[in-house]
Design a protein around this motif. Structure first.
Motif, PDB file in Angstrom:
ATOM      1  N   HIS A 186       0.855  -1.194   0.000  1.00  0.00           N
ATOM      2  CA  HIS A 186       0.000   0.000   0.000  1.00  0.00           C
ATOM      3  C   HIS A 186       0.891   1.245   0.000  1.00  0.00           C
ATOM      4  CE1 HIS A 186       1.138  -0.582   4.222  1.00  0.00           C
ATOM      5  NE2 HIS A 186       1.005   0.742   4.336  1.00  0.00           N
ATOM      6  N   ASP A 222       1.045   5.303   1.777  1.00  0.00           N
ATOM      7  CA  ASP A 222       0.495   6.258   2.730  1.00  0.00           C
ATOM      8  C   ASP A 222       0.769   7.647   2.162  1.00  0.00           C
ATOM      9  OD1 ASP A 222      -0.153   4.278   4.957  1.00  0.00           O
ATOM     10  OD2 ASP A 222       1.981   3.916   4.711  1.00  0.00           O
ATOM     11  N   HIS A 268       4.733   0.079  -0.273  1.00  0.00           N
ATOM     12  CA  HIS A 268       5.557  -0.774   0.594  1.00  0.00           C
ATOM     13  C   HIS A 268       4.751  -1.918   1.183  1.00  0.00           C
ATOM     14  CE1 HIS A 268       3.902   2.553   3.000  1.00  0.00           C
ATOM     15  NE2 HIS A 268       3.791   1.691   3.991  1.00  0.00           N
TER      16      HIS A 268
HETATM   17 FE   LIG Z   1       2.271   1.910   5.521  1.00  0.00          FE
END
Ligand SMILES: [Fe+2]
Ligand SMILES: O=C(O)CCC(=O)C(=O)O
Length: 286
Positions: free
Chosen positions: A136, A138, A211
């Motif tokens: 995912h 962020d 990551h």
């Molecule tokens: Fe993360």
């Protein structure tokens, strides 16, 4: 500061590296209830939902996450656990280890790498040995402090996002080591950057870098997110730090509207105008 991933070693992060054994954590925090993911599989799958959300007293979670075979369990004596700490009101508040786990926060100091006013959240994470969290991104800059336990990290440059089969902020390619290339043929073009974190290491993960992490041992980590962009760029209701910045979210909504509008046309016209749109977008990429 150069915003590329890096592993920082031998940084003084406080007493946590010596103190945070399973016994100490359980003793300091006691039995406050915590929300967890439980699965019989080490690879959490958000598409086929192969995990349950459950609540356990913190001490019980720690005991179970630190053992490989359980006498008390939800699904199976060999199930796996993952905790990502939440804010006081998980729908509104961000996680802050200083608020939810004050007895532990005193043991960890994160370096003065960013000004406190850019602070967004600090998340306490516990994982069973073997557990792998999906790939995912962020939207905040991030220091992942791996306090205890070895962890493998895999990262992908944001420019490779078009090979990642994204579903919101998550990649549908769950097994990046053995990807299903019939289903995800473009994934072969993505470059993997890997590293192993040892106890006490810190990984800098810049915003938008994709990551995933695999715990090679029972893992205890704290990660700190902070704002790189102006505060008003970010969604105010974002407890997880994964809502796209306002201009990006708006643009993505317009794109969905545009695609829906094109559906009114016959196929050959839709293709023609889609290609014109792609050319316009291509022109904006530096
Ligand atoms: Fe993360
Ligand atoms: O270490 C993990 O379990 C996941 C860490 C992560 O995704 C993060 O720090 O943003």
């Amino acid at each position: 500061m150069k915003r590329v991933p890096a592993v920082l070693k031998n940084v003084n992060i406080g007493k946590c590296t010596e103190r945070w054994t399973a016994e100490y954590l359980a003793e300091q925090v006691g039995n406050q209830p915590v929300k967890i993911h439980v699965s019989t599989s080490t690879k959490l799958d958000f598409v086929n939902k192969n995990f349950l959300y459950r609540t356990l007293p913190f001490g019980e979670l720690i005991a179970r996450a630190a053992e490989e075979k359980h006498s008390n369990y939800f699904l199976d004596e060999k199930e796996f656990y993952y905790m990502r700490s939440l804010g006081d009101d998980p729908r509104k508040d961000v996680a802050d280890i200083r608020r939810q786990f004050p007895g532990l926060a005193k043991d960890i100091t994160y370096s003065d790498i960013f000004p406190e006013k850019q602070f967004f959240s600090s998340v306490f994470r516990i994982a069973s040995k073997g557990l792998c969290l999906w790939t995912h991104y962020d939207v905040m800059d991030n220091l992942l402090i791996q306090v205890k336990g070895k962890k493998n990290a895999v990262l992908f440059h944001p420019n490779d996002v078009s090979y990642m089969y994204m579903n919101g902020d998550k990649s549908e390619v769950l097994d990046v080591e053995n990807p299903d290339l019939e289903k995800y043929p473009e994934f072969i073009k993505a470059t993997k950057y890997t590293c192993t974190l040892d106890s006490g290491d810190i990984l800098f993960i810049p915003a938008l870098w994709l990551h995933n992490m695999t715990s090679l041992e029972f893992g205890v980590a704290v990660n700190v997110f902070w704002r790189h962009l102006e505060e008003n760029m970010y969604d105010k209701k974002d407890p997880y730090g994964n809502k796209d910045p306002h201009p990006a979210a708006t643009a993505l909504t317009f794109l969905e509207k545009a695609l829906k509008t094109l559906k009114q046309l016959p196929d050959d016209y839709r293709t023609f105008y889609s290609k014109r749109m792609i050319s316009r977008i291509q022109d904006t990429i530096s």
